[in-house]
Design an enzyme around this catalytic site. Structure first.
Site, PDB file in Angstrom:
ATOM      1  N   HIS A   1       0.833  -1.206   0.000  1.00 15.16           N
ATOM      2  CA  HIS A   1       0.000   0.000   0.000  1.00 15.16           C
ATOM      3  C   HIS A   1       0.861   1.245   0.000  1.00 15.16           C
ATOM      4  O   HIS A   1       0.505   2.249  -0.600  1.00 15.16           O
ATOM      5  CB  HIS A   1      -0.935  -0.010   1.203  1.00 15.16           C
ATOM      6  CG  HIS A   1      -1.797  -1.229   1.223  1.00 15.16           C
ATOM      7  ND1 HIS A   1      -2.230  -1.834   2.362  1.00 15.16           N
ATOM      8  CD2 HIS A   1      -2.278  -1.969   0.192  1.00 15.16           C
ATOM      9  CE1 HIS A   1      -2.946  -2.890   2.047  1.00 15.16           C
ATOM     10  NE2 HIS A   1      -2.983  -2.998   0.742  1.00 15.16           N
TER      11      HIS A   1
ATOM     12  N   CYS B   1      -6.548   0.040 -18.717  1.00 20.91           N
ATOM     13  CA  CYS B   1      -6.084   0.837 -17.577  1.00 20.91           C
ATOM     14  C   CYS B   1      -5.031   0.145 -16.721  1.00 20.91           C
ATOM     15  O   CYS B   1      -4.747   0.582 -15.621  1.00 20.91           O
ATOM     16  CB  CYS B   1      -7.260   1.278 -16.710  1.00 20.91           C
ATOM     17  SG  CYS B   1      -8.139  -0.088 -15.938  1.00 20.91           S
TER      18      CYS B   1
HETATM   19  C1  PEP Z   1      -5.545  -4.062 -13.282  1.00 21.16           C
HETATM   20  O1  PEP Z   1      -5.731  -5.149 -12.748  1.00 21.16           O
HETATM   21  O2  PEP Z   1      -4.950  -3.903 -14.351  1.00 21.16           O
HETATM   22  C2  PEP Z   1      -6.046  -2.833 -12.642  1.00 21.16           C
HETATM   23  C3  PEP Z   1      -5.981  -1.680 -13.270  1.00 21.16           C
HETATM   24  O3  PEP Z   1      -6.515  -2.915 -11.378  1.00 21.16           O
HETATM   25  P1  PEP Z   1      -5.582  -3.094 -10.088  1.00 21.16           P
HETATM   26  O4  PEP Z   1      -4.171  -2.867 -10.523  1.00 21.16           O
HETATM   27  O5  PEP Z   1      -6.052  -2.099  -9.094  1.00 21.16           O
HETATM   28  O6  PEP Z   1      -5.851  -4.498  -9.687  1.00 21.16           O
END
Ligand code: PEP
Ligand code: MG
Length: 747
Positions: A364, A677
């Site tokens: 975190h 993303c």
């Molecule tokens: C992902 O899994 O690519 C994502 C954007 O979510 P996180 O990194 O928060 O799991």
């Protein structure tokens, strides 16, 4: 040889203290000390070996060996008996040194006539500083009492070394904490930073390791331990009843705080002449050296508990804590063993860089450091023992390297690098308000990922067109209790205010796996990444999901709202989540709340299964965003948190690109807006390939927008698409080599 009584031991320590108090140069002090020890132990030889560098020990003073060998005789870690003591941090006590395993004869010292050997590691808080040796002609094993007395002396020597007592003219010893040190760790957040050390937990300095009066020291220790016990009991009273893990740790603390063996050993050390804090530190050193050797993770954790407890005790005894009166430098680089996200947020943007001795890429703290765009290096071994408050330090987040007290050549090279980055930033700033339009005319939407209020100033600064992923769990992770609906609504409203009408995609709580809320009962799952997480928790325990949806609807208060569900693995989950939204909207309407102007509900595509969902899913879902971090880990079955495998498979692997292409095609059939993303969206070459295979919206860390846009504006995606097609046709495993070749040819 008489048994060494406690009073003899105290007498020796008293003489050592006098030697330390004298205003002689470091070498003279060292010589005097070896003389005192040999005399007191009634052995012919006493020698002190100290580390010259990480792997070389040097004979720094001796009584009894040939004086000309001082500063000449050196050995590598593990070499000879002295090297073995240093390496293993274990005592060697033998009546027949030449016959002992690993013995190596050093002819220049004249040691061949000495048969017995006793070597004691000189270490401070788990850090090896050198070796103290006594030798005698008579073949005999040193008694347990003698060994013990010498251990106490070694402890005092370690403190003296730490305090710089042996530095000075003629000592040929460089002061600790003055040499340049290079520490290699792992990149937590890219970027370069120069500044001065600010220790999260300042080192406790034991100014006086030798007791004036053992009775007084004993009382001090007992009072401090009592205070410690009361403190631990209080923590236990305050710990949440349901928090099994926290209680277990505190129970272990209580057990140690009441441990008779621990107390007895410290009392004995005091009786031998150590001050209360030196006695605590001696025990702590022992625990630290065991931590390094313990194979068993449970044992390691318990030893770490003991270490933490010793720190608390030292702070009580010395009165040193976070309020040392030291002033934070203007350009602080935070150095900590580990740090929680909330504590890191307290420092906020004042930090230039962060270096953690432990920590991990997915922790975190790393998430917060990224949100704040502060260069971070994790797993920087030894940084805690090497760094002092105020030291000059350079953090290379790109390489995962820390230069502590760098010399001039490093400073020059590093500043050049920072200047180059500043130049690049200037270049990116010049295209900030221009579109990411490629040479072939495609326009790629550039959005940013966020999760904290601290991220939002980047919305203007980076030129992002909106927030493509707002990770709402971060707000839950940085608190120590569940936020209320009112708090959340106010927070989301502030996010929308700061976005000034730009689109913000709020992702509902993505907890579980590595993201465990400190105030929620942890679930004991064998594979948490594949376990009860994200939307699975939301659907099984709809209370929190409803509360969050209500907060979002109220925050929007008549403005457009975009919500995205994480980790949807099958159509049905999206439908069920959507039904919750509809129910919440109906309830809000009944209660008379103003509804958002428009509501868009989408899903993250993070499991391969969803790529193969019925086409109807693609028709129904209002938009999709590929969570490449998770999608890739599940596609290749390679844990994104595991250093051993996380870089093993390339995003530009043909199979993975084919999966993405498949998703692009299926979205195109249903006219479903699609974005990407995951972290790869922020890597220029990966982003370019994603655009080439059809992605038209990317969401990334704000700092990546400039570099990605800069590359996109210079390429022709039709050509890139052709390079990918050729590589695939040839049967390449990854398109990366061909792409790199193409980019090189383009100059
Ligand atoms: C992902 O899994 O690519 C994502 C954007 O979510 P996180 O990194 O928060 O799991
Ligand atoms: Mg994810």
């Amino acid at each position: 040889m008489p048994e060494r009584t406690e009073s003899e031991s105290r007498r020796l320590l008293g003489r050592l203290r006098d030697a330390m108090a004298s205003d002689e140069a470091g070498q003279a002090r060292l010589n005097k000390i070896t003389h005192l020890i040999a005399d007191s132990m009634r052995s012919e030889v006493c020698s002190i070996y100290l580390f010259r560098d990480d792997v070389t020990l040097e004979l720094c003073a001796t009584e009894g060996l040939k004086p000309e060998s001082v500063h000449q005789t050196r050995m590598k870690l593990g070499e000879g008996l002295v090297g073995r003591v240093a390496k293993s941090r274990q005592i060697i006590n033998t009546p027949n040194a030449p016959g002992a395993k690993g013995f190596r004869y050093m002819p220049e010292t004249g040691e061949e006539v000495f048969s017995s050997f006793l070597g004691i590691p000189v270490q401070r808080l788990g850090e090896a500083l050198g070796v103290l040796v006594v030798q005698s002609r008579e073949a005999r094993e040193f008694s347990a009492d003698e060994v013990y007395a010498l251990e106490v002396v070694a402890m005092v020597l370690a403190e003296m070394t730490e305090l710089g007592a042996f530095v000075g003219e003629g000592a040929a010893l460089s002061a600790r904490h003055q040499q340049p040190v290079l520490i290699r760790g792992t990149t937590g957040q890219e970027g370069a930073a120069e500044g001065h050390v600010w220790l999260h937990e300042p080192r406790v300095v034991v100014a006086n390791p030798i007791a004036d009066d053992p009775a007084v020291e004993l009382k001090r220790l007992q009072n401090a331990v009592e205070e410690l016990r009361v403190g631990v009991d209080k923590m236990l009273d305050m710990a949440a009843i349901g928090d099994k893990e926290q209680r277990q740790v505190l129970e272990a603390y209580r057990m140690f705080a009441n441990s008779k063996g621990w107390m007895r050993r410290m009392e004995e050390d005091i009786a031998r002449g150590l001050s209360a804090e030196a006695a605590v530190e001696k025990e702590q050193s022992l625990a630290r050296s065991r931590i390094g050797q313990a194979q068993d993770s449970y044992l390691r954790e318990r030893l770490s508990d003991l270490d933490d407890l010793s720190n608390r005790l030292l702070r009580i005894l010395t009165g040193q804590g976070s309020e040392t009166g030291a002033e934070m430098p203007a350009d602080p680089i935070l150095i900590a063993r580990n740090i929680g996200p909330a504590e890191l947020l307290d420092y906020g943007r004042s930090l230039r860089g962060i270096v953690l001795e432990e920590g991990s890429v997915g922790s975190h703290a790393a998430i917060v450091a990224r949100a704040l765009a502060i260069p971070l290096v994790v797993r920087a071994g030894r940084i805690i023992s090497e760094a002092l408050n105020g030291d000059h330090v350079m953090v290379d987040g790109d390489q995962g390297v820390v230069h502590l007290r760098p010399d001039d050549s490093v400073v020059t090279a590093f500043r050049d690098k920072i200047a180059m980055q500043a130049d690049a930033l200037e270049r990116y700033a010049s295209i900030r308000d221009k579109p990411a339009e490629t040479r072939c005319g495609a326009v790629i939407g550039m959005h940013m990922n966020a999760g904290l209020m601290a991220d939002l100033p980047s919305l203007d600064g980076s030129g992002a067109e909106g927030v493509g992923l707002f990770r709402t769990e971060l707000q839950f992770l940085v608190r120590n209790k569940m936020p209320t609906r009112t708090e959340l609504a106010a927070l989301y409203a502030r996010v929308l205010d700061a976005a000034h009408g730009k689109r913000v995609v709020f992702r509902t709580l993505d907890i579980g796996s590595d993201k465990v809320l400190p105030y929620m009962k942890p679930t004991d799952e064998p594979n948490p990444a594949l376990g009860w997480r994200a939307i699975r928790v939301g659907l099984d325990k709809p209370g929190i999901m409803r509360m969050q949806l209500q907060a979002l609807l109220r925050a929007a208060n008549g403005r457009p709202l975009t919500v995205m569900f994480p980790f949807v693995a099958q159509f049905e989950e999206y439908r069920a989540a959507r039904a919750e939204v509809d129910k919440t909207i109906a309830r809000e309407k009944r209660l008379g709340h103003v509804l958002p102007e428009t509501i868009e509900i989408g899903a993250m595509l993070e499991t391969p299964s969803l790529a193969f969902a019925p086409q109807k899913f693609f028709d129904e879902v209002e938009f999709l965003s590929i969570g490449g971090n998770d999608l890739k880990q599940f596609f290749f079955a390679a844990d994104r948190e595991n250093e051993r495998v996380r870089r093993r498979y390339d995003t530009l692997n043909v199979s993975f690109l084919s999966l993405i292409e498949k998703i692009v095609e299926r979205c195109a059939i249903s006219n479903t807006p699609l974005s990407f993303c995951g972290e790869d969206a922020g890597r220029p070459i990966e982003a370019m390939c994603l655009a080439a295979i059809g992605l038209r919206t990317l969401s990334m860390r704000p700092a990546s927008i400039g570099p990605v846009k800069s590359l996109l504006r210079r390429v022709n995606l039709d050509e890139v698409r052709q390079v990918i097609a050729d590589a695939r046709h040839r049967g390449d495993m990854s398109v990366r080599p061909a792409i790199m070749e193409y980019l090189r040819a383009q100059g």
